[in-house]
Design an enzyme around this catalytic site. Sequence first.
Site, mmCIF file in Angstrom:
data_model
loop_
_atom_site.group_PDB
_atom_site.id
_atom_site.type_symbol
_atom_site.label_atom_id
_atom_site.label_comp_id
_atom_site.label_asym_id
_atom_site.label_seq_id
_atom_site.Cartn_x
_atom_site.Cartn_y
_atom_site.Cartn_z
ATOM 1 N N PHE A 11 0.820 -1.210 0.000
ATOM 2 C CA PHE A 11 0.000 0.000 0.000
ATOM 3 C C PHE A 11 0.857 1.264 0.000
ATOM 4 C CE2 PHE A 11 -2.995 2.820 2.605
ATOM 5 C CZ PHE A 11 -3.700 3.235 1.484
ATOM 6 N N VAL A 12 1.814 1.354 0.915
ATOM 7 C CA VAL A 12 2.661 2.543 1.002
ATOM 8 C C VAL A 12 3.721 2.542 -0.088
ATOM 9 C CG1 VAL A 12 4.293 3.808 2.455
ATOM 10 C CG2 VAL A 12 2.255 2.774 3.488
ATOM 11 N N ALA A 71 7.673 -5.332 5.239
ATOM 12 C CA ALA A 71 7.621 -5.801 6.619
ATOM 13 C C ALA A 71 6.667 -6.976 6.727
ATOM 14 C CB ALA A 71 7.156 -4.686 7.550
ATOM 15 N N TYR A 141 4.308 -7.307 16.831
ATOM 16 C CA TYR A 141 4.628 -6.433 15.699
ATOM 17 C C TYR A 141 5.311 -5.154 16.188
ATOM 18 C CZ TYR A 141 3.793 -3.127 11.864
ATOM 19 O OH TYR A 141 3.936 -2.172 10.889
ATOM 20 N N LYS A 145 9.251 -3.830 15.551
ATOM 21 C CA LYS A 145 9.576 -2.532 14.958
ATOM 22 C C LYS A 145 10.490 -1.722 15.881
ATOM 23 C CE LYS A 145 7.329 -2.226 10.941
ATOM 24 N NZ LYS A 145 7.980 -1.843 9.668
#
Length: 318
Positions: A11-12, A71, A141, A145
């Site tokens: 998406f990004v 990711a 998650y 990160k």
Amino acid sequence: MTILITGANGFVGRALCYRLAADHVPFRAACRNVAQGDLPASWETADGVLSAEHDWCAALTSAAAVVHCAARVHVMKEAASDPLTAFRRVNVEGTLSLARQAAAAGVRRFLFISSVKVNGESTLPGHPFRADSVPAPLDPYGVSKMEAERALFSMARETGMEVVVIRPPLVYGPGVKANFLGLMRWLWQGVPLPLGAIHNARSLVGIDNLVDLIVTCIDHSAAANQRFLVSDGEDLSTTKLLRRMGEALGKPARLIPVPAALLQLGSKLLGRPDLARRLCASLQLDVSQTRDLLGWNPPVSVDEGLRRTAAHWLAIKR
């Protein structure tokens, strides 16, 4: 010189590639399987598996910067027996392998798209997260990160490669999926929702605003070795968001004013306390450091971002 974008079919990553193409900035789009990534034929591409063993040499050729969007993402129904190990394998070990190879290849700057989940899951009213807030991730998650961020800054001190971390909250925009897409569908169908009395405040970021900040950070001198939070600059309650989404869709939201306490009780009885938290809790970001240090302001308003999101979905739906 070029810019390597990982996760270019996500998406990004995809939105960032389209922006760079429009700006005539050379880039190389990398994803797990280019042949199946459905990327435009005009883009320069490279295979890129996010693992400790993958050789990024070809993808990093002549790269001045890396924007790392790939990711193992947060999922609602986790299948791994040991989620934290699975997240660490990709988001920490895979990221560090890429970063080490980037530094060895002479890459000047490494941009890491992290997550506000590093900060935590919710904020108290009037106490937004800041870029220098003490990290408090609550799920595997977010932990992965956070660990990747810390390792990257340590590597930056050792190698001299500049690192930039961006922590977005929920990202929406044309092509959005998951819960945001589900809400749009319910609004379009006229489903009555028990969310008419939620008085929280949540920061969101439209994909165009996030991409604009990423582009700014690629070469802004003040971005080097910094962490940034990002948002649209306007926090909304769940109730207000649904009403404005309804306006963007041309379908007024049918909201029933059920007290948040009852929603929280119901979600606990259903074994889904996380659902009530996402709908009822506040999660605010203070992006003043991003504005002040970079001279950056989100170029797209919330209403325009919602309009673009709705228009894209309606065009596909019809």
